[in-house]
Scaffold this motif. Structure first.
Motif, PDB file in Angstrom:
ATOM      1  N   ALA A  34       0.834  -1.209   0.000  1.00 60.58           N
ATOM      2  CA  ALA A  34       0.000   0.000   0.000  1.00 60.58           C
ATOM      3  C   ALA A  34       0.864   1.252   0.000  1.00 60.58           C
ATOM      4  N   MET A  35       1.913   1.261   0.830  1.00 58.62           N
ATOM      5  CA  MET A  35       2.788   2.426   0.886  1.00 58.62           C
ATOM      6  C   MET A  35       3.595   2.590  -0.388  1.00 58.62           C
ATOM      7  N   LEU A  36       3.767   1.507  -1.146  1.00 61.45           N
ATOM      8  CA  LEU A  36       4.526   1.563  -2.386  1.00 61.45           C
ATOM      9  C   LEU A  36       3.670   1.957  -3.592  1.00 61.45           C
ATOM     10  N   ILE A  37       2.364   1.898  -3.466  1.00 64.34           N
ATOM     11  CA  ILE A  37       1.497   2.150  -4.611  1.00 64.34           C
ATOM     12  C   ILE A  37       0.594   3.361  -4.418  1.00 64.34           C
ATOM     13  N   ILE A  38      -0.009   3.530  -3.227  1.00 65.61           N
ATOM     14  CA  ILE A  38      -1.021   4.564  -3.037  1.00 65.61           C
ATOM     15  C   ILE A  38      -0.473   5.981  -3.235  1.00 65.61           C
ATOM     16  N   PRO A  39       0.696   6.359  -2.663  1.00 56.42           N
ATOM     17  CA  PRO A  39       1.154   7.747  -2.864  1.00 56.42           C
ATOM     18  C   PRO A  39       1.366   8.110  -4.326  1.00 56.42           C
ATOM     19  N   GLY A  40       2.016   7.236  -5.082  1.00 59.10           N
ATOM     20  CA  GLY A  40       2.235   7.517  -6.495  1.00 59.10           C
ATOM     21  C   GLY A  40       0.944   7.572  -7.283  1.00 59.10           C
ATOM     22  N   SER A  41      -0.002   6.681  -6.950  1.00 61.11           N
ATOM     23  CA  SER A  41      -1.291   6.684  -7.642  1.00 61.11           C
ATOM     24  C   SER A  41      -2.067   7.971  -7.351  1.00 61.11           C
ATOM     25  N   THR A  42      -2.009   8.432  -6.108  1.00 59.76           N
ATOM     26  CA  THR A  42      -2.695   9.673  -5.754  1.00 59.76           C
ATOM     27  C   THR A  42      -2.087  10.860  -6.495  1.00 59.76           C
ATOM     28  N   ALA A  43      -0.765  10.923  -6.496  1.00 62.18           N
ATOM     29  CA  ALA A  43      -0.100  12.021  -7.208  1.00 62.18           C
ATOM     30  C   ALA A  43      -0.391  11.974  -8.706  1.00 62.18           C
TER      31      ALA A  43
ATOM     32  N   PHE B 162      -6.350   9.124  -1.198  1.00 64.68           N
ATOM     33  CA  PHE B 162      -6.541   8.658  -2.581  1.00 64.68           C
ATOM     34  C   PHE B 162      -8.004   8.744  -2.988  1.00 64.68           C
ATOM     35  N   ALA B 163      -8.912   8.341  -2.082  1.00 66.44           N
ATOM     36  CA  ALA B 163     -10.342   8.408  -2.391  1.00 66.44           C
ATOM     37  C   ALA B 163     -10.774   9.838  -2.681  1.00 66.44           C
ATOM     38  N   LEU B 164     -10.255  10.790  -1.910  1.00 65.52           N
ATOM     39  CA  LEU B 164     -10.591  12.189  -2.149  1.00 65.52           C
ATOM     40  C   LEU B 164     -10.067  12.661  -3.501  1.00 65.52           C
ATOM     41  N   ALA B 165      -8.827  12.257  -3.839  1.00 62.95           N
ATOM     42  CA  ALA B 165      -8.272  12.633  -5.145  1.00 62.95           C
ATOM     43  C   ALA B 165      -9.052  11.970  -6.275  1.00 62.95           C
TER      44      ALA B 165
ATOM     45  N   LEU C 153      -4.509   3.585   6.128  1.00 63.33           N
ATOM     46  CA  LEU C 153      -5.896   4.030   5.982  1.00 63.33           C
ATOM     47  C   LEU C 153      -5.952   5.519   5.654  1.00 63.33           C
ATOM     48  N   ALA C 154      -5.081   6.305   6.252  1.00 65.02           N
ATOM     49  CA  ALA C 154      -5.021   7.731   5.926  1.00 65.02           C
ATOM     50  C   ALA C 154      -4.637   7.933   4.465  1.00 65.02           C
ATOM     51  N   GLN C 155      -3.677   7.140   3.965  1.00 73.49           N
ATOM     52  CA  GLN C 155      -3.304   7.237   2.557  1.00 73.49           C
ATOM     53  C   GLN C 155      -4.462   6.846   1.654  1.00 73.49           C
ATOM     54  N   GLY C 156      -5.185   5.791   2.031  1.00 73.81           N
ATOM     55  CA  GLY C 156      -6.331   5.378   1.241  1.00 73.81           C
ATOM     56  C   GLY C 156      -7.425   6.437   1.205  1.00 73.81           C
ATOM     57  N   THR C 157      -7.611   7.137   2.318  1.00 71.12           N
ATOM     58  CA  THR C 157      -8.605   8.204   2.369  1.00 71.12           C
ATOM     59  C   THR C 157      -8.234   9.354   1.446  1.00 71.12           C
TER      60      THR C 157
ATOM     61  N   LEU D 197     -12.153  11.245  -6.320  1.00 67.21           N
ATOM     62  CA  LEU D 197     -13.457  11.879  -6.474  1.00 67.21           C
ATOM     63  C   LEU D 197     -13.356  13.336  -6.914  1.00 67.21           C
ATOM     64  N   PHE D 198     -12.405  14.090  -6.324  1.00 69.65           N
ATOM     65  CA  PHE D 198     -12.443  15.544  -6.462  1.00 69.65           C
ATOM     66  C   PHE D 198     -11.227  16.140  -7.175  1.00 69.65           C
ATOM     67  N   SER D 199     -10.349  15.323  -7.749  1.00 66.67           N
ATOM     68  CA  SER D 199      -9.238  15.880  -8.511  1.00 66.67           C
ATOM     69  C   SER D 199      -9.781  16.763  -9.641  1.00 66.67           C
ATOM     70  N   PRO D 200      -9.208  17.963  -9.835  1.00 71.29           N
ATOM     71  CA  PRO D 200      -9.773  18.908 -10.804  1.00 71.29           C
ATOM     72  C   PRO D 200      -9.910  18.329 -12.214  1.00 71.29           C
ATOM     73  N   ARG D 201      -8.920  17.549 -12.661  1.00 73.62           N
ATOM     74  CA  ARG D 201      -8.962  17.028 -14.023  1.00 73.62           C
ATOM     75  C   ARG D 201      -9.343  15.556 -14.094  1.00 73.62           C
ATOM     76  N   GLN D 202      -8.851  14.765 -13.158  1.00 73.01           N
ATOM     77  CA  GLN D 202      -9.039  13.325 -13.228  1.00 73.01           C
ATOM     78  C   GLN D 202     -10.118  12.803 -12.278  1.00 73.01           C
ATOM     79  N   GLY D 203     -10.617  13.646 -11.379  1.00 72.83           N
ATOM     80  CA  GLY D 203     -11.610  13.195 -10.418  1.00 72.83           C
ATOM     81  C   GLY D 203     -12.953  12.895 -11.056  1.00 72.83           C
ATOM     82  N   VAL D 204     -13.666  11.933 -10.487  1.00 70.61           N
ATOM     83  CA  VAL D 204     -14.972  11.554 -11.013  1.00 70.61           C
ATOM     84  C   VAL D 204     -15.938  12.726 -10.957  1.00 70.61           C
ATOM     85  N   VAL D 205     -15.984  13.418  -9.820  1.00 66.95           N
ATOM     86  CA  VAL D 205     -16.883  14.565  -9.673  1.00 66.95           C
ATOM     87  C   VAL D 205     -16.458  15.704 -10.594  1.00 66.95           C
ATOM     88  N   GLY D 206     -15.132  15.951 -10.652  1.00 63.74           N
ATOM     89  CA  GLY D 206     -14.647  17.027 -11.503  1.00 63.74           C
ATOM     90  C   GLY D 206     -14.971  16.798 -12.971  1.00 63.74           C
ATOM     91  N   ARG D 207     -14.812  15.550 -13.435  1.00 62.64           N
ATOM     92  CA  ARG D 207     -15.142  15.246 -14.832  1.00 62.64           C
ATOM     93  C   ARG D 207     -16.633  15.391 -15.092  1.00 62.64           C
TER      94      ARG D 207
END
Length: 274
Positions: A189-198, A246-249, A240-244, A251-261
């Motif tokens: 999780a620590m090896l994948i979630i930060p890069g995926s969020t970024a 990621f979930a926010l990104a 769990l904090a990293q997963g949270t 949903l709400f990432s300006p370009r790639q987020g589900v809500v933003g799109r």
């Protein structure tokens, strides 16, 4: 708590930086395989009184070699070969733990024991993290070219096979660093979630290298404080904090987020109708 905070931040930063390349290359499964396959190496190193890093690197390369051997000499595809090798080696590590006489509980290797980190453990984590970060930053351009286009990397005189082997070696070292924080089970999780969020937050790789470790370090601090006040397991709270985040990104990432799109598509439809 101070040692736990220092260890979690250091491990999160180095995992966050390396995760950018793992996500870009598509080595998520390989990160899972190496992080689990190092377990028997760590146990054997403990038995022999050798540094954990030595056993982890050896078994990390062993896992990669076995995956390539199974893939190239049989009809088994790479994803199945990864699953076979890492589960077998992980099971071998569990067996070794069950039969290894020890005055300490070796189960902390599997599940982590962040609040039990000693000063010696923190020093080992700091040295391994510094070494890994130094190599990643020094060779970042070569690794980035290898990630985007191995053929072009070979054309300009680089050795893609050597660069891949170097990244796998750094992956094994990073797995040892993260073992002290969250254990084998949650290292991936620590090896994948930060890069995926970024990756959801920016289109530039140079910014990913800044965003991923910053988010990982912030989540480490938040997770430790949350575990203290909620009286929960510390390592899982960090993940769990990293997963949270990621979930926010997601949903709400300006370009790639589900809500933003969705909002952008609605605005475009309104503009077209007008």
């Amino acid at each position: 708590m101070l040692r736990a905070l220092a260890t979690a931040v250091v491990a999160s930063v180095v995992c966050g930086v390396l995760s950018c390349w793992l996500v870009l290359i598509g080595w998520s499964l390989m990160g899972d395989a190496v992080s689990h396959a190092v377990l028997p190496g760590v146990v054997l190193a403990y038995v022999a009184g050798a540094p954990f890093a030595l056993g982890a690197v050896l078994f990390g390369f062993l896992a990669v070699g076995l995956i390539g051997l199974v893939r190239d000499t049989s009809r088994i595809k790479e994803d199945a070969a990864i699953g076979i090798v890492f589960t077998t080696l992980f099971a071998a590590g569990l067996v070794l733990i069950s039969v290894t006489p020890s005055q300490t509980d070796l189960n902390h290797i599997i599940f982590g024991n962040l609040l039990g980190v000693s000063s010696a453990d923190l020093a080992q984590v700091a040295v391994l993290a510094a070494l890994t970060l130094a190599v990643l930053l020094f060779k970042r351009r070569d690794f980035t070219l290898y990630a985007f286009d191995p053929t072009h990397a070979h054309a300009v005189g680089l050795n893609p096979r050597l660069l891949g082997a170097a990244l796998l070696g750094l992956l094994a070292l990073t797995a040892v660093v993260a073992l002290q924080a969250v254990g084998v089970v949650l290292v991936v999780a620590m090896l994948i979630i930060p890069g995926s969020t970024a990756y959801l937050l920016t289109d530039r790789f140079s910014r990913m290298l800044l965003i991923a470790p910053a988010l990982a370090a912030g989540c480490a601090v938040a997770g430790i404080y949350a575990s203290y006040y909620l009286d929960t397991a510390t390592g899982p709270m960090v993940v769990l904090a990293q997963g949270t985040v990621f979930a926010l990104a997601y949903l709400f990432s300006p370009r790639q987020g589900v809500v933003g799109r969705a909002v952008g598509a609605r605005k475009r439809r309104r503009a077209a109708a007008a």
